[in-house]
Design an enzyme around this catalytic site. Sequence first.
Site, short mmCIF file in Angstrom:
data_model
loop_
_atom_site.label_atom_id
_atom_site.label_comp_id
_atom_site.label_asym_id
_atom_site.label_seq_id
_atom_site.Cartn_x
_atom_site.Cartn_y
_atom_site.Cartn_z
N ARG A 1 40.02 49.57 45.95
CA ARG A 1 38.72 50.25 45.84
C ARG A 1 38.97 51.75 45.92
O ARG A 1 39.98 52.21 46.46
CB ARG A 1 37.79 49.83 46.97
CG ARG A 1 37.48 48.33 47.00
CD ARG A 1 36.57 47.99 48.17
NE ARG A 1 36.21 46.57 48.20
CZ ARG A 1 36.89 45.64 48.87
NH1 ARG A 1 37.97 45.97 49.57
NH2 ARG A 1 36.49 44.38 48.84
N TYR B 1 34.69 37.08 37.83
CA TYR B 1 35.58 37.61 36.80
C TYR B 1 35.92 36.57 35.74
O TYR B 1 36.44 36.91 34.68
CB TYR B 1 36.87 38.14 37.44
CG TYR B 1 36.66 39.32 38.32
CD1 TYR B 1 36.45 40.59 37.79
CD2 TYR B 1 36.64 39.20 39.71
CE1 TYR B 1 36.24 41.70 38.59
CE2 TYR B 1 36.43 40.30 40.52
CZ TYR B 1 36.23 41.53 39.96
OH TYR B 1 36.02 42.63 40.77
N LYS C 1 37.01 46.73 53.47
CA LYS C 1 35.67 46.47 53.96
C LYS C 1 35.72 45.59 55.21
O LYS C 1 36.52 44.66 55.31
CB LYS C 1 34.85 45.75 52.88
CG LYS C 1 34.32 46.68 51.80
CD LYS C 1 33.38 45.91 50.88
CE LYS C 1 32.75 46.82 49.84
NZ LYS C 1 31.83 46.07 48.95
N HIS D 1 35.48 51.53 40.08
CA HIS D 1 35.31 50.09 40.23
C HIS D 1 35.64 49.35 38.94
O HIS D 1 36.09 48.20 38.98
CB HIS D 1 33.88 49.78 40.67
CG HIS D 1 33.85 48.81 41.82
ND1 HIS D 1 34.52 49.02 43.01
CD2 HIS D 1 33.25 47.59 41.95
CE1 HIS D 1 34.33 48.00 43.82
NE2 HIS D 1 33.57 47.12 43.19
N ARG E 1 39.26 48.70 39.00
CA ARG E 1 39.53 47.55 39.87
C ARG E 1 39.16 46.24 39.18
O ARG E 1 39.92 45.26 39.23
CB ARG E 1 38.75 47.73 41.17
CG ARG E 1 38.81 46.57 42.16
CD ARG E 1 38.08 46.99 43.43
NE ARG E 1 37.61 45.87 44.22
CZ ARG E 1 38.34 45.23 45.14
NH1 ARG E 1 39.59 45.58 45.36
NH2 ARG E 1 37.83 44.24 45.84
N HIS F 1 38.86 39.94 48.85
CA HIS F 1 37.60 39.21 48.89
C HIS F 1 37.67 38.11 49.94
O HIS F 1 38.65 37.37 50.01
CB HIS F 1 37.31 38.56 47.53
CG HIS F 1 36.93 39.54 46.47
ND1 HIS F 1 36.94 39.24 45.12
CD2 HIS F 1 36.51 40.84 46.55
CE1 HIS F 1 36.55 40.30 44.43
NE2 HIS F 1 36.29 41.27 45.27
#
Length: 280
Positions: free
Chosen positions: A138, A267, A164, A232, A235, A258
């Site tokens: 990110r 995706y 995150k 993004h 990414r 994730h």
Amino acid sequence: MSFSTFLNELNRGTARAYREDLLDFSRWFAETNGESLEPHLVTSIDLKEYQSHMILNRGLKPATVNRRMAAIRAWMRWCQEQGLIENLPRWPKRAAQVQHAPKALSKREQERFLRAVEKEGNRRDVALIGLMLFAGLRVGEAARVRVSDVSISDRKGKVSITGKGMKHREVPLGFDARNMVRDWLNHQAQHAQQEWLFPGQNGGHISARAVQHMIKKYAWQARIEPQKITPHVLRHTFATNLLRDGVDLVTVAALLGHSRLDTTARYTLPSYSHMENVVE
């Protein structure tokens, strides 16, 4: 209708958006039911019919429909807090939105973009883009990398990331990413020792906004619409490339940091342009 009091408690931008949405509902309610809108008159049937009206009769997009229903819900909750109504009516399900894969660059766009970056010859920018496009970081993660977080040898490399939710992960660096980052590290080693891999002003690291501006600059040079390339999107392109090469979802999810597989599964959805090409 208590609209004005409710709107006065919101910030200016939110109040402006909510005002238009609530006025639209007010007009529809009066035309449909023959009486002025009051919070205690709103039923679950009204909400369902208004939602259907927006979708079927007016052809509004699901995102617009959901936004307007959210404005009504916020107003109704406020009315409940103010004692104007006792209970909220049942709310209809959100309008379903068509899901497509996150935007990613085509192979040709990747080549044009990287060519523009290479022509500039800025080692820092090359390394930054390498971490997003070839390691899937990110923008905030790439900006906050410390020199001590990077480990590179002739055939291996990795970068330690705190992403995150303060989740720690180690991301392996492939051939392209290793070369891009190593070139910048060697350049830095010739100057004063730095804590941050990408120093910014006042002793800190580069800002995410500065990275975004840098990417826009190269998009212009590559003659690609600037809004089409963001940190993004780089990414997303990393993830899309892996899946197209047959890498399994669990591995891609781990590389991206994730915690939920359904986030990564987006995706695998076809892009709109891909569906257009198939139909054509």
